[in-house]
Enzyme design. Structure first.
Site, PDB file in Angstrom:
ATOM      1  N   SER A  17     -45.891 -65.050 -21.792  1.00 42.80           N
ATOM      2  CA  SER A  17     -45.283 -63.802 -22.229  1.00 42.80           C
ATOM      3  C   SER A  17     -45.226 -63.788 -23.755  1.00 42.80           C
ATOM      4  O   SER A  17     -44.939 -64.826 -24.373  1.00 42.80           O
ATOM      5  CB  SER A  17     -43.883 -63.646 -21.633  1.00 42.80           C
ATOM      6  OG  SER A  17     -43.398 -62.348 -21.915  1.00 42.80           O
ATOM      7  N   GLU A  18     -45.504 -62.622 -24.354  1.00 43.16           N
ATOM      8  CA  GLU A  18     -45.638 -62.513 -25.814  1.00 43.16           C
ATOM      9  C   GLU A  18     -44.440 -63.055 -26.570  1.00 43.16           C
ATOM     10  O   GLU A  18     -44.569 -63.539 -27.696  1.00 43.16           O
ATOM     11  CB  GLU A  18     -45.825 -61.043 -26.223  1.00 43.16           C
ATOM     12  CG  GLU A  18     -47.120 -60.420 -25.809  1.00 43.16           C
ATOM     13  CD  GLU A  18     -46.993 -59.672 -24.495  1.00 43.16           C
ATOM     14  OE1 GLU A  18     -46.576 -60.282 -23.479  1.00 43.16           O
ATOM     15  OE2 GLU A  18     -47.318 -58.477 -24.478  1.00 43.16           O
ATOM     16  N   ASN A  19     -43.237 -62.916 -25.996  1.00 43.97           N
ATOM     17  CA  ASN A  19     -42.046 -63.326 -26.712  1.00 43.97           C
ATOM     18  C   ASN A  19     -41.803 -64.834 -26.662  1.00 43.97           C
ATOM     19  O   ASN A  19     -40.712 -65.289 -26.973  1.00 43.97           O
ATOM     20  CB  ASN A  19     -40.814 -62.550 -26.222  1.00 43.97           C
ATOM     21  CG  ASN A  19     -40.596 -62.661 -24.744  1.00 43.97           C
ATOM     22  OD1 ASN A  19     -41.539 -62.664 -23.963  1.00 43.97           O
ATOM     23  ND2 ASN A  19     -39.352 -62.777 -24.341  1.00 43.97           N
ATOM     24  N   GLY A  20     -42.829 -65.612 -26.308  1.00 42.02           N
ATOM     25  CA  GLY A  20     -42.737 -67.052 -26.508  1.00 42.02           C
ATOM     26  C   GLY A  20     -42.479 -67.888 -25.286  1.00 42.02           C
ATOM     27  O   GLY A  20     -41.712 -68.859 -25.351  1.00 42.02           O
ATOM     28  N   SER A  28     -46.999 -67.979 -30.245  1.00 43.20           N
ATOM     29  CA  SER A  28     -47.307 -67.207 -29.051  1.00 43.20           C
ATOM     30  C   SER A  28     -48.553 -66.353 -29.270  1.00 43.20           C
ATOM     31  O   SER A  28     -49.400 -66.230 -28.383  1.00 43.20           O
ATOM     32  CB  SER A  28     -46.116 -66.311 -28.690  1.00 43.20           C
ATOM     33  OG  SER A  28     -46.363 -65.656 -27.471  1.00 43.20           O
TER      34      SER A  28
END
Lengths: 231, 218
Positions: free
Chosen positions: B52-55, B94
């Protein structure tokens, strides 16, 4: 003795100038330094350029900073989100300038600023509206866009643990933009859930080394605000 | 769409169909909306690692009330869980994962996909009121494969598979496969190649709902 822990919010915000570029950590409300944003509101700096993934929600925190007309320009990847009513109203009325940046380009522009890289080429955004007017070049057959580092005056960061040297850890997905923003500003101000003794954070678990941090203030995350995030 | 000799797939069936093609060991990012459903159809024993993009790597399903932690969200800002072996990292790392070509697959929704693989999925017009791009451009340009999961046409029957995109582009020549409620279509140098159709659907009927020429394999 180095002690980056400040006594109060006024000391945390001391010297923040009108017209500053301010990085605001967080992804949505998670890892967003709400207490520091309130501190900035109280401090009164205006004509700000704010860099954040989102443009705030509801009428508190970042949204309140916008509503008070303290922000001239916002640099965002995703300004429009559930509850971004204040931003949308200002944008409609041309009361705020918006620069939309692909999320990875935003992170990389911050990383580059922190790493002393003035600009870089990336394939992201090539041939799209967001590359309009930007220099392009081809590398290994791949067309790329030139993007500039995004250096700021101030970074507002939310951390889980901090010590008096400014070493930081982050809670779960609250890490997001916080560590990279901490590297990209002249003045990095941190609100930490808990301040521990030097050595209280095992060195191999430090995420942001204290060299990137200037000021730390303890702001415990209480149950109520966690509930608020969940809502 | 009055032809009752074939059955269009539901959103769940579309997600299930795409999930079948994700092999064990792939690192996968699922876009917001319909693509997020795909994770529900990858069985736990088939180890696919969701990013997921947020890490996050190793993202798991939605939490039970006991597991729920407001500090653990995905890029769609929904609460999620982390599987054993999962990890957290910051946004620049990320997107190094995304932009550095480390993801095996990204699945996104789209407004339009062109026969040359161009994708438009972030803004509906050049003068869009408050445009928001998120990670769509990074994912489209950076993942090893980009598959699109979307309805075959718009709600009012306009084709979404087209010769040339009319909406602002997200990335050029990025899409390699499209899963719709009617068909699975490969994007190649020859254009759209139909790999699969829902039972009872003819190529002619599919062509009638598609804005660019369809080809058969071979």
């Amino acid at each position: 003795m180095i002690n980056k822990v400040v006594r109060d919010m006024a000391e945390a915000m001391a010297g923040v100038q009108d017209g500053s570029t301010v990085l605001v950590g967080g992804f949505g409300s998670v890892g967003q330094p709400d207490a520091l944003i309130d501190g900035l509101i109280e401090h009164g700096a205006k004509e700000l350029t704010v860099v954040a993934n989102n443009a705030g929600a509801g009428r508190i925190g970042l949204a309140r900073l916008l509503e008070l007309r303290r922000v001239r320009k916002i640099i965002c990847s995703y300004p429009r989100s559930a509850g971004s009513v204040v931003f949308e109203e200002l944008f409609r009325n041309h009361e705020i300038e918006l620069e939309v940046v692909p999320q990875g380009t935003l992170a990389e522009r911050l990383r580059a600023a922190g790493a002393g890289i003035p600009a870089f080429f990336t394939p992201t955004g090539y041939g799209t509206l967001l590359a309009k007017g930007k220099q392009t070049a081809e590398f290994n057959g791949k067309p790329c866009v030139l993007e500039l580092a995004l250096k700021a005056d101030v970074a507002l960061v939310q951390a889980e643990l901090a010590d008096r040297w400014g070493n930081l850890t982050f809670r779960l997905s609250g890490r997001n933009f916080n560590p990279v923003m901490a590297t990209a500003a002249d003045l990095t101000i941190v609100q930490a859930n808990r301040i521990v003794d030097l050595g209280g954070i095992p060195p191999e678990t430090v995420v942001t080394p204290g060299i990137f941090v200037n000021r730390v203030i303890e702001v415990p995350v209480d149950g109520a605000s966690v509930q608020e995030k969940a809502a | 769409m009055n032809d009752l000799s074939f059955q269009t797939m539901s959103r769940k069936q579309m997600a299930e169909r795409l999930a079948r093609d994700i092999p064990e060991g792939w690192y996968v990012n699922l876009g917001i909306g319909l693509p997020t459903l795909v994770a529900d159809f990858v069985p736990q024993e088939r180890e696919v690692i969701f990013h997921s993009e947020n890490g996050l790597l190793g993202m798991g399903p939605a939490p039970t009330p006991e597991q729920a932690d407001p500090w653990l969200i995905n890029a769609g800002k929904q609460q999620v869980t982390l599987r054993p072996g999962g990890s957290f990292f910051h946004h620049a790392d990320s997107f190094s994962i995304i932009r550095g070509g480390h993801l095996d697959l990204c699945v996104l929704g789209a407004f339009e996909v062109a026969q040359n693989g161009d994708i438009a999925n972030w803004a509906t017009s050049a003068a869009d009121n408050a445009p928001a791009v998120g990670g769509a451009m990074d994912l489209s340009a950076g993942a090893k494969r980009l598959w699109v999961l979307m309805e075959h046409t718009t709600k009012d029957g306009q084709p979404k598979l087209v010769e040339t995109c009319s909406y602002p582009l997200t990335a050029l020549g990025a899409v390699s496969r499209i899963y719709t409620n009617l068909a699975v279509i490969e994007v190649t140098d020859r254009g759209f190649i139909v790999l699969e159709m829902v039972p009872g659907l003819t190529l002619e009927a599919l062509q009638a709902q598609t804005g660019a020429k369809l080809h058969l394999p071979g």
